[in-house]
Design a protein around this motif. Structure first.
Motif, PDB file in Angstrom:
ATOM      1  N   LEU A 197       0.841  -1.197   0.000  1.00  0.00           N
ATOM      2  CA  LEU A 197       0.000   0.000   0.000  1.00  0.00           C
ATOM      3  C   LEU A 197       0.878   1.250   0.000  1.00  0.00           C
ATOM      4  O   LEU A 197       1.912   1.295   0.671  1.00  0.00           O
ATOM      5  CB  LEU A 197      -0.917   0.007   1.228  1.00  0.00           C
ATOM      6  N   ARG A 198       0.442   2.271  -0.745  1.00  0.00           N
ATOM      7  CA  ARG A 198       1.222   3.507  -0.816  1.00  0.00           C
ATOM      8  C   ARG A 198       0.754   4.489   0.254  1.00  0.00           C
ATOM      9  O   ARG A 198      -0.434   4.779   0.367  1.00  0.00           O
ATOM     10  CB  ARG A 198       1.082   4.132  -2.205  1.00  0.00           C
ATOM     11  N   GLU A 212       1.037   7.665   0.496  1.00  0.00           N
ATOM     12  CA  GLU A 212       0.397   8.897   0.018  1.00  0.00           C
ATOM     13  C   GLU A 212      -1.059   8.665  -0.366  1.00  0.00           C
ATOM     14  O   GLU A 212      -1.841   9.610  -0.459  1.00  0.00           O
ATOM     15  CB  GLU A 212       1.168   9.488  -1.169  1.00  0.00           C
ATOM     16  N   VAL A 213      -1.430   7.383  -0.569  1.00  0.00           N
ATOM     17  CA  VAL A 213      -2.815   7.058  -0.917  1.00  0.00           C
ATOM     18  C   VAL A 213      -3.628   6.789   0.337  1.00  0.00           C
ATOM     19  O   VAL A 213      -4.617   7.470   0.612  1.00  0.00           O
ATOM     20  CB  VAL A 213      -2.870   5.842  -1.877  1.00  0.00           C
ATOM     21  N   PHE A 214      -3.235   5.773   1.140  1.00  0.00           N
ATOM     22  CA  PHE A 214      -4.077   5.456   2.303  1.00  0.00           C
ATOM     23  C   PHE A 214      -4.028   6.564   3.356  1.00  0.00           C
ATOM     24  O   PHE A 214      -4.931   6.701   4.170  1.00  0.00           O
ATOM     25  CB  PHE A 214      -3.708   4.087   2.908  1.00  0.00           C
ATOM     26  N   GLY A 215      -2.986   7.422   3.289  1.00  0.00           N
ATOM     27  CA  GLY A 215      -2.894   8.534   4.226  1.00  0.00           C
ATOM     28  C   GLY A 215      -3.919   9.633   3.984  1.00  0.00           C
ATOM     29  O   GLY A 215      -4.057  10.554   4.804  1.00  0.00           O
ATOM     30  N   LEU A 216      -4.654   9.568   2.851  1.00  0.00           N
ATOM     31  CA  LEU A 216      -5.693  10.560   2.568  1.00  0.00           C
ATOM     32  C   LEU A 216      -6.855  10.442   3.565  1.00  0.00           C
ATOM     33  O   LEU A 216      -7.630  11.389   3.719  1.00  0.00           O
ATOM     34  CB  LEU A 216      -6.220  10.391   1.133  1.00  0.00           C
ATOM     35  N   ILE A 217      -6.973   9.276   4.198  1.00  0.00           N
ATOM     36  CA  ILE A 217      -7.942   9.127   5.297  1.00  0.00           C
ATOM     37  C   ILE A 217      -7.159   9.145   6.599  1.00  0.00           C
ATOM     38  O   ILE A 217      -6.255   8.332   6.786  1.00  0.00           O
ATOM     39  CB  ILE A 217      -8.719   7.793   5.191  1.00  0.00           C
ATOM     40  N   PRO A 218      -7.449  10.063   7.521  1.00  0.00           N
ATOM     41  CA  PRO A 218      -6.746  10.084   8.807  1.00  0.00           C
ATOM     42  C   PRO A 218      -6.863   8.729   9.519  1.00  0.00           C
ATOM     43  O   PRO A 218      -7.896   8.050   9.410  1.00  0.00           O
ATOM     44  CB  PRO A 218      -7.455  11.194   9.582  1.00  0.00           C
ATOM     45  N   GLU A 219      -5.825   8.366  10.246  1.00  0.00           N
ATOM     46  CA  GLU A 219      -5.785   7.045  10.871  1.00  0.00           C
ATOM     47  C   GLU A 219      -6.970   6.804  11.795  1.00  0.00           C
ATOM     48  O   GLU A 219      -7.585   5.723  11.772  1.00  0.00           O
ATOM     49  CB  GLU A 219      -4.479   6.862  11.656  1.00  0.00           C
ATOM     50  N   HIS A 220      -7.333   7.789  12.612  1.00  0.00           N
ATOM     51  CA  HIS A 220      -8.412   7.563  13.584  1.00  0.00           C
ATOM     52  C   HIS A 220      -9.756   7.324  12.886  1.00  0.00           C
ATOM     53  O   HIS A 220     -10.597   6.556  13.368  1.00  0.00           O
ATOM     54  CB  HIS A 220      -8.513   8.736  14.564  1.00  0.00           C
ATOM     55  N   ILE A 221      -9.949   7.940  11.721  1.00  0.00           N
ATOM     56  CA  ILE A 221     -11.190   7.731  10.968  1.00  0.00           C
ATOM     57  C   ILE A 221     -11.173   6.349  10.307  1.00  0.00           C
ATOM     58  O   ILE A 221     -12.166   5.620  10.321  1.00  0.00           O
ATOM     59  CB  ILE A 221     -11.381   8.843   9.915  1.00  0.00           C
ATOM     60  N   ALA A 222     -10.018   5.996   9.725  1.00  0.00           N
ATOM     61  CA  ALA A 222      -9.889   4.688   9.075  1.00  0.00           C
ATOM     62  C   ALA A 222     -10.138   3.557  10.076  1.00  0.00           C
ATOM     63  O   ALA A 222     -10.823   2.576   9.768  1.00  0.00           O
ATOM     64  CB  ALA A 222      -8.506   4.550   8.454  1.00  0.00           C
ATOM     65  N   ARG A 223      -9.609   3.711  11.286  1.00  0.00           N
ATOM     66  CA  ARG A 223      -9.801   2.671  12.307  1.00  0.00           C
ATOM     67  C   ARG A 223     -11.234   2.658  12.831  1.00  0.00           C
ATOM     68  O   ARG A 223     -11.787   1.605  13.148  1.00  0.00           O
ATOM     69  CB  ARG A 223      -8.808   2.856  13.444  1.00  0.00           C
ATOM     70  N   GLN A 224     -11.838   3.834  12.917  1.00  0.00           N
ATOM     71  CA  GLN A 224     -13.209   3.914  13.414  1.00  0.00           C
ATOM     72  C   GLN A 224     -14.179   3.183  12.490  1.00  0.00           C
ATOM     73  O   GLN A 224     -15.093   2.494  12.947  1.00  0.00           O
ATOM     74  CB  GLN A 224     -13.629   5.390  13.555  1.00  0.00           C
ATOM     75  N   TYR A 225     -13.957   3.329  11.176  1.00  0.00           N
ATOM     76  CA  TYR A 225     -14.895   2.748  10.210  1.00  0.00           C
ATOM     77  C   TYR A 225     -14.347   1.489   9.514  1.00  0.00           C
ATOM     78  O   TYR A 225     -14.995   0.964   8.607  1.00  0.00           O
ATOM     79  CB  TYR A 225     -15.267   3.800   9.158  1.00  0.00           C
ATOM     80  N   ASN A 226     -13.154   1.019   9.940  1.00  0.00           N
ATOM     81  CA  ASN A 226     -12.534  -0.152   9.304  1.00  0.00           C
ATOM     82  C   ASN A 226     -12.536  -0.006   7.783  1.00  0.00           C
ATOM     83  O   ASN A 226     -13.099  -0.833   7.047  1.00  0.00           O
ATOM     84  CB  ASN A 226     -13.244  -1.443   9.714  1.00  0.00           C
ATOM     85  N   ALA A 227     -11.908   1.075   7.331  1.00  0.00           N
ATOM     86  CA  ALA A 227     -11.879   1.396   5.900  1.00  0.00           C
ATOM     87  C   ALA A 227     -10.453   1.724   5.477  1.00  0.00           C
ATOM     88  O   ALA A 227      -9.690   2.340   6.235  1.00  0.00           O
ATOM     89  CB  ALA A 227     -12.793   2.577   5.608  1.00  0.00           C
ATOM     90  N   LEU A 262      -8.247   3.220   2.042  1.00  0.00           N
ATOM     91  CA  LEU A 262      -8.143   3.727   0.672  1.00  0.00           C
ATOM     92  C   LEU A 262      -6.893   3.109   0.064  1.00  0.00           C
ATOM     93  O   LEU A 262      -5.782   3.373   0.528  1.00  0.00           O
ATOM     94  CB  LEU A 262      -8.040   5.257   0.677  1.00  0.00           C
ATOM     95  N   PHE A 263      -7.046   2.245  -0.941  1.00  0.00           N
ATOM     96  CA  PHE A 263      -5.884   1.494  -1.417  1.00  0.00           C
ATOM     97  C   PHE A 263      -5.414   1.854  -2.815  1.00  0.00           C
ATOM     98  O   PHE A 263      -4.369   1.390  -3.258  1.00  0.00           O
ATOM     99  CB  PHE A 263      -6.155  -0.022  -1.335  1.00  0.00           C
TER     100      PHE A 263
END
Length: 600
Positions: free
Chosen positions: A72-73, A75-90, A92-93
């Motif tokens: 995973l890159r 610069e791509v998955f970082g477009l979603i903040p970590e706390h939001i990604a973990r909250q929604y189990n999402a 961006l790949f």
């Protein structure tokens, strides 16, 4: 993702892998354990999590994706903040040139979560579903700077670290000590990188941390030399080894939980000039057994192996050097043959993969449990199928042959370069030729090569010099040889590539690279991709079935070369040819094939 019980039952029936009786048993277990049916199905491995999710994805018409965390890159998955990604189990790949954003979610039916993410990313989103464990592994990529974490932990330990020869205090190796945190970080980073082994090597001025990834060793960190004693002692404590024994090698094992998986680490210590070296083999205990096609068997090789596996008795041998995937192949085959009506017993050194329902014995020479003694004991346990980890001597070879003669199906491994040389090797061990001919069902030779990443490869058309060099290297000096390669390629591209290559994104084009006269196209790395062009490994194989003509050659004491020629004449695909076909279809490189087969 939470699937209703009714839908789980529907998916199980549609899979055609579960009987009504099994479903009834699962429902009874659900009442007893008071857990959702979905969790019971996954826990009992009735259907792997990925398979159940794929069925669910097809039902709700959302594409399934299997993420590879280490590719995973940021610069791509970082477009979603970590706390939001973990909250929604999402996660961006991917982001396409037209701006389309590929989003993987554990629960695509969570409308509230999807609406919130649309506000963050915009409306141009393509939604995918991934398993919970895969999402959790991908989310761990937010924490990538483990090198700096190690540096900080070592800095915290600067004042208390001991010189290599000094005694190590209890405080230094306690659960919350900087050394314990260092060990945890080394293991965590190795798992994230997909490493199979961790090498901790003391040198004169520093300690080298190296990981074996896709068969290649890479140095990832260097630590101060003065931490080595405490580091090794901490690993010994975890492995239940003797801390004060530094002059003799030791072997141990421990488990760690990481993300949603559980990993067994097989530990080996070795005294060397500059201290004690530690090697830890990482075994993912949550890994499901792969099918033969997923391992890379196809065509005549697959057909010959399938036929051998239907034999009620006899011997099937796997050959190849250490690290060629023999244990993985045996694990897959034994898992497939494992039924309540079959008694499977193994004697191994060491037990790498634990298979529920299989009686696995660990070799222990100090206690008198050798391969030969273990095999003798197994024969008194009324087995149907026996697996001997390795045939190392004449005694074990004779016992294995006798077991095959007396109505058992016997699997084992041998260290030879190819399939045909395994037969004379058994003769060297004192086995009578007629016994080998009558008991042997098949010999499988194998190697592992690195698999290419689709995005980092491109097609090119080779010039005449390159084609000539390839034809010479692979023995394609006449039109009949080229015609055979062309026909084999056609067979390969017609097979189910998704299954054969165990990839959700196959890179092969459904057309041969050869035309019966020459090689018209090849694959190469884009730019300076380097090691990032490879992801995982792929098996190349040759399966030698013991036909009547080959039995006659064995009894006549024919050399391995003559047996090899006869086997190819009967349709066997050699290991080098198998590799060439996969390279021509862009699964690996020709250099990789030459690297692992050139010794022949």
């Amino acid at each position: 993702m939470r699937i209703s019980d009714a839908l789980v039952i529907t998916l199980l029936k549609e899979s055609r892998k579960v009987t009504d009786e099994q479903i009834h048993g699962l429902l009874e277990q659900e009442k007893t354990e008071k857990k959702p049916l979905q969790d019971i199905v996954i826990k009992n491995n009735v259907l792997p999590e990925a398979d159940l999710t794929k069925l669910y994805a097809a039902k709700i018409d959302v594409p399934f994706v299997e993420l590879v965390p280490r590719n995973l890159r940021k610069e791509v998955f970082g477009l979603i903040p970590e706390h939001i990604a973990r909250q929604y189990n999402a996660v961006l790949f991917d982001v396409k040139p037209d701006g389309t954003r590929y989003l993987a979610m554990e629960d695509p039916d969570d409308i509230q979560a999807f609406s919130f993410l649309q506000k963050q990313l915009g409306s141009n989103i393509r939604l995918f579903i991934a398993t919970r464990s895969n999402i959790l592994s991908a989310l761990d990529q937010y924490r990538t700077n483990i090198g700096s974490e190690l540096t900080q932990v070592i800095a915290d330990n600067e004042t208390g670290a001991q010189a290599p020869e000094e005694e190590v205090s209890e405080a230094e190796v306690a659960e919350d000590s900087p050394v314990a945190k260092t060990v945890n970080l080394i293991i965590e980073y190795a798992i994230k990188q997909g490493a199979s082994d961790i090498h901790i090597e003391p040198h004169e001025d520093f300690v080298s941390i190296r990981y074996r990834i896709d068969g290649q060793l890479r140095e990832t960190n260097r630590l101060p030399k003065k931490i080595i004693s405490a580091l090794v002692s901490r690993i010994k404590i975890l492995s239940n080894l003797k801390i004060d024994e530094r002059r003799a090698p030791q072997d141990g094992r421990f488990k760690v939980a990481f993300g949603s998986g559980e990993y067994a680490l097989r530990v080996s210590t070795l005294p060397i000039v500059d201290g004690e070296k530690v090697v830890m083999r990482i075994l993912d205990e949550s890994t499901r057994a792969s099918s033969l096609k997923e391992l890379g068997f196809w065509g005549k090789n697959l057909e010959s192996l399938e036929k051998a596996l239907t034999s009620p008795h006899g011997m099937i041998l796997f050959t190849g050097p250490t690290g060629s995937g023999k244990s993985t192949s045996l694990f897959s085959i034994l898992s497939r043959l494992n039924q309540p009506s079959v008694n499977i017993s193994t004697v191994e050194d060491p037990v790498e993969y634990k298979i529920p329902g299989v009686n696995q014995v660990q070799v222990n020479p100090q206690a008198g449990m050798t391969f030969a003694n273990g095999l003798r004991a197994l024969l008194r346990q009324d087995p149907n199928i026996i697996m001997v980890g390795e045939i190392r001597d004449s005694e074990t070879a004779n016992l294995a042959i006798q077991a095959a003669l007396t109505g058992h199906l016997v699997f084992s491994t041998l260290h030879t370069n190819n399939a045909s040389t395994a037969l004379p090797r058994l003769l060297d061990m004192g086995i009578e030729p007629f016994l080998i001919a009558s008991t042997m069902r098949a010999v499988i030779a194998q190697r592992l090569v690195r698999r290419l990443v689709p995005e980092n490869t491109e097609i090119y058309h080779p010039d005449e010099t390159t084609v000539k060099r390839i034809r010479t290297a692979f023995g394609l000096n006449d039109s009949a040889s080229m015609d055979r390669i062309h026909k084999l390629e056609q067979q390969f591209v017609q097979s189910d590539l998704d299954m054969v290559l165990n990839s959700s994104k196959p890179i092969a084009h459904a057309e041969p690279s050869s035309n019966g006269q020459t090689i018209s196209k090849l694959w190469r790395l884009k730019g300076q991709s380097g090691a990032t062009s490879f992801r995982g490994r792929l098996g190349i194989y040759e399966v030698l079935p013991i036909s009547l003509p080959i039995q006659k050659l064995i009894i006549g004491g024919a050399p391995s070369e003559e047996i090899q020629v006869e086997a190819i004449k009967e349709g066997m695909i050699s290991m080098q040819t198998d590799g060439l076909i996969k390279a021509l279809q862009g699964q690996t490189t020709l250099e990789e094939i030459m690297r692992v087969t050139s010794e022949r």
